[in-house]
Design an enzyme around this catalytic site. Structure first.
Site, short mmCIF file in Angstrom:
data_model
loop_
_atom_site.label_atom_id
_atom_site.label_comp_id
_atom_site.label_asym_id
_atom_site.label_seq_id
_atom_site.Cartn_x
_atom_site.Cartn_y
_atom_site.Cartn_z
CG HIS A 45 38.88 36.06 -3.87
ND1 HIS A 45 38.41 35.79 -5.12
CD2 HIS A 45 39.97 36.86 -4.05
CE1 HIS A 45 39.16 36.39 -6.01
NE2 HIS A 45 40.13 37.03 -5.39
CE LYS A 92 33.27 31.95 -1.94
NZ LYS A 92 34.50 32.59 -2.41
CE1 TYR A 138 31.34 31.69 -5.69
CE2 TYR A 138 32.43 31.15 -7.76
CZ TYR A 138 32.07 32.08 -6.79
OH TYR A 138 32.47 33.38 -6.93
CG ASP A 152 42.88 37.88 -7.18
OD1 ASP A 152 42.20 38.31 -6.23
OD2 ASP A 152 42.45 37.04 -7.99
#
Length: 181
Positions: free
Chosen positions: A62, A71, A131, A168
């Site tokens: 992503h 991140k 994250y 996905d």
């Protein structure tokens, strides 16, 4: 805190200092000043995310084409194989990937800077994945590259068929993906 350069420009593996004894452990999981000094960046974080996934769940790859998120990722329970892919055309590591094990045992963190795609697969029975993000989630700009792209050739440590979301399953090929200038 120990910071190690990865094979990708601006992407770092971070090993926090852990103090432990028979009672358990203590570690500073994040310090903005130290993070910026050690990674030579000036990012601040605006959002924290937490996911839990079962064994075999693969999330990614992503990224957001606008409002790109840096991140800082880590695992607090279980073990994952974590992957970053450099999507910055101007970078000498454009189109390259880096993967590593993040686990509750090693307590490593990975800094995935803006301009990268990110994904992971759960190797343990389950995993809790945390994250910090440097920009807000913007679903209208979210994109997904296929986890098994034939150009990237990511060496996922899989002995099973991964569990994917519908999003996905529809990931695009790297060669036709929108990337950063």
């Amino acid at each position: 805190m120990k910071v190690t350069e990865t094979s990708l420009n601006d992407c770092y593996l971070i090993e926090p200092t852990v103090f432990g004894d028979s009672r358990g452990f203590f570690m500073e999981s994040f310090n903005q000043k130290r993070f910026n000094e050690l990674t030579n960046t000036n990012f601040s974080f605006v959002q924290d995310n937490h996911s839990r996934s079962g064994k075999g769940v693969l999330r990614g790859l992503h990224y957001q084409i606008k409002n790109s998120q840096g991140k800082l990722v880590r695992v607090t329970r279980g073990e994952v194989f974590d992957v970053a892919v450099d999507l910055r055309k101007s970078s000498p590591t454009f189109g390259k990937w880096f993967g590593c094990i993040l686990s509750e045992t090693n307590k490593f963190q990975l800094w995935v800077p803006p301009g990268f795609a990110h994904g992971f697969v759960v190797l343990s029975e389950s995993a809790e994945f945390l994250y910090k993000a440097s920009d807000y989630y913007a679903p209208e700009f979210e994109r997904c590259i296929s986890w098994n792209d034939s150009t990237l050739k990511i060496d996922w440590p899989l002995s099973f068929e991964p569990v994917l979301s519908e999003k996905d399953k529809k990931g695009t090929e790297f060669k036709s993906a929108e990337v950063y200038e």
